[in-house]
Design a protein around this motif. Structure first.
Motif, PDB file in Angstrom:
ATOM      1  N   LEU A  77      60.376  16.996 109.218  1.00 29.54           N
ATOM      2  CA  LEU A  77      59.742  17.069 107.903  1.00 29.54           C
ATOM      3  C   LEU A  77      58.857  18.299 107.760  1.00 29.54           C
ATOM      4  CD1 LEU A  77      59.197  15.400 105.241  1.00 29.54           C
ATOM      5  CD2 LEU A  77      57.190  14.522 106.433  1.00 29.54           C
ATOM      6  N   THR A  78      58.154  18.671 108.817  1.00 36.25           N
ATOM      7  CA  THR A  78      57.188  19.766 108.728  1.00 36.25           C
ATOM      8  C   THR A  78      57.745  21.118 109.191  1.00 36.25           C
ATOM      9  OG1 THR A  78      56.266  19.185 110.893  1.00 36.25           O
ATOM     10  CG2 THR A  78      55.210  18.217 108.949  1.00 36.25           C
ATOM     11  N   ALA A  79      58.867  21.139 109.865  1.00 37.46           N
ATOM     12  CA  ALA A  79      59.444  22.393 110.358  1.00 37.46           C
ATOM     13  C   ALA A  79      59.749  23.402 109.240  1.00 37.46           C
ATOM     14  CB  ALA A  79      60.695  22.120 111.181  1.00 37.46           C
ATOM     15  N   PRO A  80      60.291  22.976 108.076  1.00 32.69           N
ATOM     16  CA  PRO A  80      60.542  23.956 107.016  1.00 32.69           C
ATOM     17  C   PRO A  80      59.259  24.627 106.496  1.00 32.69           C
ATOM     18  CG  PRO A  80      61.785  21.954 106.587  1.00 32.69           C
ATOM     19  CD  PRO A  80      60.859  21.671 107.735  1.00 32.69           C
ATOM     20  N   LEU A  81      58.114  24.016 106.758  1.00 26.03           N
ATOM     21  CA  LEU A  81      56.835  24.598 106.341  1.00 26.03           C
ATOM     22  C   LEU A  81      56.258  25.520 107.411  1.00 26.03           C
ATOM     23  CD1 LEU A  81      55.303  21.301 104.911  1.00 26.03           C
ATOM     24  CD2 LEU A  81      56.398  23.156 103.635  1.00 26.03           C
ATOM     25  N   GLY A  82      56.983  25.671 108.512  1.00 24.67           N
ATOM     26  CA  GLY A  82      56.503  26.523 109.602  1.00 24.67           C
ATOM     27  C   GLY A  82      55.543  25.815 110.539  1.00 24.67           C
ATOM     28  N   VAL A  83      55.443  24.503 110.425  1.00 20.23           N
ATOM     29  CA  VAL A  83      54.546  23.720 111.284  1.00 20.23           C
ATOM     30  C   VAL A  83      55.369  23.152 112.427  1.00 20.23           C
ATOM     31  CG1 VAL A  83      52.976  21.757 111.389  1.00 20.23           C
ATOM     32  CG2 VAL A  83      53.050  23.176 109.340  1.00 20.23           C
ATOM     33  N   THR A  84      55.103  23.623 113.637  1.00 21.04           N
ATOM     34  CA  THR A  84      55.869  23.166 114.792  1.00 21.04           C
ATOM     35  C   THR A  84      55.052  22.270 115.713  1.00 21.04           C
ATOM     36  OG1 THR A  84      55.279  25.175 115.989  1.00 21.04           O
ATOM     37  CG2 THR A  84      57.354  25.201 114.765  1.00 21.04           C
ATOM     38  N   ASN A  85      53.750  22.201 115.516  1.00 22.00           N
ATOM     39  CA  ASN A  85      52.893  21.367 116.367  1.00 22.00           C
ATOM     40  C   ASN A  85      52.745  19.968 115.788  1.00 22.00           C
ATOM     41  OD1 ASN A  85      52.298  23.508 118.102  1.00 22.00           O
ATOM     42  ND2 ASN A  85      50.561  24.146 116.861  1.00 22.00           N
ATOM     43  N   VAL A  86      52.740  18.976 116.663  1.00 23.74           N
ATOM     44  CA  VAL A  86      52.411  17.603 116.294  1.00 23.74           C
ATOM     45  C   VAL A  86      51.306  17.150 117.228  1.00 23.74           C
ATOM     46  CG1 VAL A  86      53.204  15.212 116.195  1.00 23.74           C
ATOM     47  CG2 VAL A  86      54.703  17.046 115.406  1.00 23.74           C
ATOM     48  N   THR A  87      50.200  16.735 116.661  1.00 19.38           N
ATOM     49  CA  THR A  87      49.070  16.227 117.437  1.00 19.38           C
ATOM     50  C   THR A  87      49.080  14.715 117.326  1.00 19.38           C
ATOM     51  OG1 THR A  87      47.805  18.219 116.944  1.00 19.38           O
ATOM     52  CG2 THR A  87      46.568  16.316 117.730  1.00 19.38           C
ATOM     53  N   VAL A  88      49.104  14.040 118.474  1.00 22.22           N
ATOM     54  CA  VAL A  88      49.122  12.580 118.501  1.00 22.22           C
ATOM     55  C   VAL A  88      47.749  12.080 118.929  1.00 22.22           C
ATOM     56  CG1 VAL A  88      50.201  10.545 119.546  1.00 22.22           C
ATOM     57  CG2 VAL A  88      51.583  12.554 119.018  1.00 22.22           C
ATOM     58  N   ASP A  89      47.211  11.149 118.127  1.00 19.71           N
ATOM     59  CA  ASP A  89      45.918  10.516 118.385  1.00 19.71           C
ATOM     60  C   ASP A  89      44.770  11.516 118.568  1.00 19.71           C
ATOM     61  OD1 ASP A  89      47.380   7.812 120.270  1.00 19.71           O
ATOM     62  OD2 ASP A  89      46.846   7.877 118.160  1.00 19.71           O
ATOM     63  N   PRO A  90      44.521  12.376 117.586  1.00 15.75           N
ATOM     64  CA  PRO A  90      43.341  13.235 117.707  1.00 15.75           C
ATOM     65  C   PRO A  90      42.090  12.370 117.700  1.00 15.75           C
ATOM     66  CG  PRO A  90      44.203  13.352 115.488  1.00 15.75           C
ATOM     67  CD  PRO A  90      45.193  12.552 116.300  1.00 15.75           C
ATOM     68  N   GLN A  91      41.081  12.795 118.417  1.00 14.35           N
ATOM     69  CA  GLN A  91      39.868  11.996 118.553  1.00 14.35           C
ATOM     70  C   GLN A  91      38.793  12.332 117.530  1.00 14.35           C
ATOM     71  OE1 GLN A  91      39.572   9.403 120.832  1.00 14.35           O
ATOM     72  NE2 GLN A  91      41.747   9.831 120.906  1.00 14.35           N
ATOM     73  N   PHE A  92      38.904  13.502 116.909  1.00 11.79           N
ATOM     74  CA  PHE A  92      37.852  13.925 116.010  1.00 11.79           C
ATOM     75  C   PHE A  92      38.458  14.614 114.800  1.00 11.79           C
ATOM     76  CE2 PHE A  92      34.993  17.302 114.537  1.00 11.79           C
ATOM     77  CZ  PHE A  92      33.916  16.531 114.142  1.00 11.79           C
TER      78      PHE A  92
END
Length: 112
Positions: A77-92
């Motif tokens: 879903l986010t790759a066409p926007l140039g977003v390749t990172n996925v952060t799981v369970d950020p704490q802040f």
């Protein structure tokens, strides 16, 4: 052949998909919703997913809408926007900065 793990390496050599994630969304066009994108501490854009609705609510608040997506679906879903990172369970999560009212200079009074 097995990948070699080093003690100082904080991440595994291979990515393993996370299970179904709770992905924060915002209202989109035509009554649809869009995945919210965030920034890492270094300023890179990232998609975010949580492993439980409780963790999502603790980080982003109880009123944050969400959808369930698998990690590969979130990446697609986010790759066409140039977003390749996925952060799981950020704490802040820091709140969005509020605009600062411009300071209007007051003319100096002349006593004289």
């Amino acid at each position: 052949m097995a990948d070699i793990q080093y003690e100082e390496d904080p991440e595994p050599s291979e990515r393993f998909p996370a299970g179904p994630l709770y992905v924060p969304v915002r209202p989109g066009p035509a009554a649809a919703c869009a995945a919210r994108l965030f920034r890492t501490p270094l300023g890179d854009r990232t998609a975010v997913g949580f492993t439980s609705s409780r963790q999502l609510a603790a980080t982003l608040g109880p009123d944050q809408p969400w959808i369930r997506l698998a990690e590969p679906a979130l990446r697609a879903l986010t790759a066409p926007l140039g977003v390749t990172n996925v952060t799981v369970d950020p704490q802040f999560a820091a709140p969005a900065p509020t605009p600062i009212e411009p300071v209007v200079p007051v003319p100096a009074l002349r006593i004289g």
